[in-house]
Design an enzyme around this catalytic site. Structure first.
Site, PDB file in Angstrom:
ATOM      1  N   HIS A  27      45.467 -24.064 -26.611  1.00  0.00           N
ATOM      2  CA  HIS A  27      44.298 -23.977 -27.474  1.00  0.00           C
ATOM      3  C   HIS A  27      44.660 -23.493 -28.880  1.00  0.00           C
ATOM      4  O   HIS A  27      44.061 -23.926 -29.872  1.00  0.00           O
ATOM      5  CB  HIS A  27      43.252 -23.048 -26.846  1.00  0.00           C
ATOM      6  CG  HIS A  27      42.420 -23.722 -25.809  1.00  0.00           C
ATOM      7  ND1 HIS A  27      41.772 -23.054 -24.806  1.00  0.00           N
ATOM      8  CD2 HIS A  27      42.141 -25.039 -25.607  1.00  0.00           C
ATOM      9  CE1 HIS A  27      41.118 -23.917 -24.048  1.00  0.00           C
ATOM     10  NE2 HIS A  27      41.323 -25.115 -24.512  1.00  0.00           N
ATOM     11  N   GLU A  87      49.660 -44.580 -19.699  1.00  0.00           N
ATOM     12  CA  GLU A  87      50.069 -43.190 -19.515  1.00  0.00           C
ATOM     13  C   GLU A  87      51.035 -43.021 -18.349  1.00  0.00           C
ATOM     14  O   GLU A  87      51.590 -41.940 -18.160  1.00  0.00           O
ATOM     15  CB  GLU A  87      48.838 -42.311 -19.244  1.00  0.00           C
ATOM     16  CG  GLU A  87      47.783 -42.365 -20.324  1.00  0.00           C
ATOM     17  CD  GLU A  87      46.504 -41.680 -19.907  1.00  0.00           C
ATOM     18  OE1 GLU A  87      46.210 -40.598 -20.429  1.00  0.00           O
ATOM     19  OE2 GLU A  87      45.795 -42.229 -19.036  1.00  0.00           O
ATOM     20  N   ASP A 110      50.757 -37.791 -21.776  1.00  0.00           N
ATOM     21  CA  ASP A 110      50.872 -38.013 -20.333  1.00  0.00           C
ATOM     22  C   ASP A 110      52.030 -38.944 -19.999  1.00  0.00           C
ATOM     23  O   ASP A 110      52.677 -38.793 -18.962  1.00  0.00           O
ATOM     24  CB  ASP A 110      49.567 -38.578 -19.768  1.00  0.00           C
ATOM     25  CG  ASP A 110      48.649 -37.469 -19.242  1.00  0.00           C
ATOM     26  OD1 ASP A 110      49.177 -36.453 -18.753  1.00  0.00           O
ATOM     27  OD2 ASP A 110      47.422 -37.631 -19.312  1.00  0.00           O
ATOM     28  N   CYS A 145      47.510 -43.121 -29.197  1.00  0.00           N
ATOM     29  CA  CYS A 145      46.504 -42.083 -29.453  1.00  0.00           C
ATOM     30  C   CYS A 145      46.981 -40.709 -28.996  1.00  0.00           C
ATOM     31  O   CYS A 145      46.190 -39.776 -28.901  1.00  0.00           O
ATOM     32  CB  CYS A 145      45.177 -42.431 -28.785  1.00  0.00           C
ATOM     33  SG  CYS A 145      45.264 -42.537 -26.975  1.00  0.00           S
TER      34      CYS A 145
END
Length: 568
Positions: free
Chosen positions: A194, A422, A446, A493
């Protein structure tokens, strides 16, 4: 001290006196703390404290906006979790525990469940601890944990300061600004923590996974490079001048680059933004996004007891679509399940390896009513907007899965359906998937995790998560070629798209669009505008020929002379 090295997660140069946030011990009420006999009054105290914490977190989110608001709202929902409220009440009623002790024990039991789950939920343990400590502080009449409003560092006149900590809670990070903090240096965490996410959104240079950072003497001048990950305590005046001059020159160059993304010879590369909801749209527009390349819709679903209604979803989607009239908006359908469970769905038993479990498209197959509600809401929103809506599914492994999803989108009345790459199997057989889907989009985070068997949340494996790994570049090239061979587009992305150097390489690999955190857009636009497509191709070939991430980056830069003026 010698120069420290961590992982640069938010580019830029920060300089100022070190404010070292002391490691705060959790507020632990005495194990034998008992209330005076009025259980009802004690339950009320606990309820009011948790609600006060939740309201404070929400207010901080409103003030900050963007991704911070989504993160802090999720924390607020932890404070309001009905299961925890019941647990607190039982502890007060049955054992006579004080409100503070009951809150501490109830959160502790939930904490064990999250820690044991690992992955996304394991990362939320720190968030849960922060909510717990804030509630206990309210009940005990103590100062809230976190960063003081006016830190007392050695040099009171030099601001902003470099904030150094073992870790930071989202509530603390979100309320800071570049006017107060020139850079973050964190010993723990990784590129998806975060702190990293919020630092990028704020445009504050940040370095994470930096061992030894908290041993820097408070007040020591510190120079932080959020691109290279270098942290220099007590730099010379010449070093500071060189870094700040380079940063100023870079800022001027970025400001001069404008318009749609393209290489110097006119090869168009649409530059899009990654967002988590309508709150992020303003930043995307401010930084010149041509559209949205990744709308993460799971923020509508996570941390809530009931599923969002079709009307609630439709409103959220329409707000984003209307912000880009005539532009492209790519929405990723719900990427939940496994390590991001939905509280409103019945549990399906414990999974030994959640990252390889029933998430993404797999969850849709098990719960078609959730998929139908979301696709229907998207179709209704699209009918009311001039934006070009494209919908894509996460965690697609085979061409059969791609065909199934595209058919479901067609039944819902959605005109364009794609899939994310992914999983290595999807990259290897991208041509087969592209034959079924309208477009492909590569999620590099991923894809790296599954390619290298390296948990993306584990800081110790950051090296294997490096997007410059030649094997990962090989898979990206395969996916792009598979799409181009079928006449389809293939974007990126993942976080890799926001690296200006790597962005040029991705274009050279055949990628057709790039989507990233909004603050990264100007640097990527400038880097592309200074190189032609042939230079990008040569840089990509050189990077793939390397045998390590460091060699790949160095080799690529040798073919990209325009980067020197960007001070990248």
């Amino acid at each position: 001290m010698n120069t420290l090295t961590g992982v640069g997660v938010s580019p830029g140069i920060g300089f100022g006196p070190a404010y070292v946030l002391a490691v705060q011990e959790s507020l632990v009420p005495a194990p034998d703390a008992r209330h005076g006999g009025d259980a009802g009054a004690e339950r009320d105290r606990a309820t009011r404290a948790l609600e006060q914490v939740a309201a404070d977190l929400e207010e901080r989110g409103i003030r900050t906006g963007g991704e911070a608001r989504e993160i802090l709202n999720a924390q607020a929902m932890m404070a309001r979790d009905p299961g925890l409220a019941v647990e607190v009440a039982v502890l007060i009623d049955d054992s006579g525990a004080t409100a503070a002790r009951a809150v501490y024990e109830a959160f502790g039991r939930y904490r064990e469940l999250l820690a044991g789950a690992g992955g996304y939920l394991g990362e939320r343990v720190a968030d849960l601890d922060d909510v717990r400590d804030r509630a206990v502080a309210v009940l005990e009449g103590l100062r809230m944990p976190g960063v003081p409003d006016h830190p007392d560092h050695a040099d009171h006149t030099a601001r902003p300061y470099v904030l150094i900590a073992r870790d930071l809670a989202p509530a603390d990070t979100a309320t800071l600004s570049r006017d107060v903090v020139s850079a973050f240096v964190i010993e723990q965490g990784g590129p998806t923590s975060h702190t990293a996410i919020l630092a990028r959104a704020m445009g504050v240079p940040a370095v994470v996974a930096c061992p030894g950072a908290t041993s820097i003497e408070p007040g020591t001048p510190v120079l932080v490079d959020g691109s290279s990950g270098l942290v220099r305590p007590a730099p010379s005046e010449a070093e500071v001048a060189e870094a700040t001059n380079a940063a100023a020159a870079r800022k001027a160059v970025l400001a001069a680059a404008s318009g749609p993304g393209a290489t110097s010879d006119g090869h168009a590369v649409p530059l899009l933004a990654n967002i988590g909801g309508p709150g992020d749209v303003a930043s995307a527009l401010e930084h010149g996004a041509e559209g949205i390349g990744l709308y993460r819709t799971e923020f509508l679903f996570l941390d809530r007891a009931t599923a969002p209604s079709g009307q609630e979803q439709e409103s959220a989607y329409l707000e984003v679509l209307n912000a880009f009239p005539g532009g492209r908006v790519i929405v990723r359908t719900l990427d939940a399940g496994a390590d991001k469970p939905l509280a409103f769905l019945p549990p399906r038993g414990e999974e030994p390896n959640p990252a390889l479990g029933e998430r993404g498209l797999r969850l849709f197959k098990i719960n078609p009513e959730i998929m139908n509600e979301q696709l229907g809401a998207l179709a209704r929103a699209a009918a009311q907007s001039s934006a070009k809506l494209q919908v894509m599914a996460p965690m697609v492994a085979t061409a059969e899965e791609a065909a199934w999803f595209v058919a479901a989108c067609g039944d819902a009345g959605l005109p364009s359906a794609g899939v994310m790459i992914e999983i290595p199997s999807a990259a290897l057989r991208a041509s087969d998937l592209a034959a079924e889907a309208d477009f492909l989009s590569i999620g590099t985070n991923d894809l790296a995790q599954y390619t290298f068997a390296a948990d993306r949340q584990l800081g110790a494996l950051t090296m294997l998560q490096d997007a410059w790994q030649p094997a990962l570049l090989d898979l990206i090239a395969l996916a792009a070629a598979g799409a181009v061979g079928r006449g389809k587009s293939c974007g990126v992305c993942g976080e890799a798209a926001g690296d200006p150097v790597l962005a040029c390489v991705l274009v050279g690999l055949g990628v057709t669009s790039l989507s990233m955190a909004p603050p990264a857009l100007p640097a990527v636009r400038a880097a592309l505008s200074r190189h032609d497509r042939e230079q990008c191709v040569l840089a990509a070939q050189a990077a793939r020929a390397a045998i390590s991430p460091q060699e790949a980056r160095t080799a690529a830069r040798s073919h990209l002379p325009g980067l020197a003026g960007l001070a990248l």
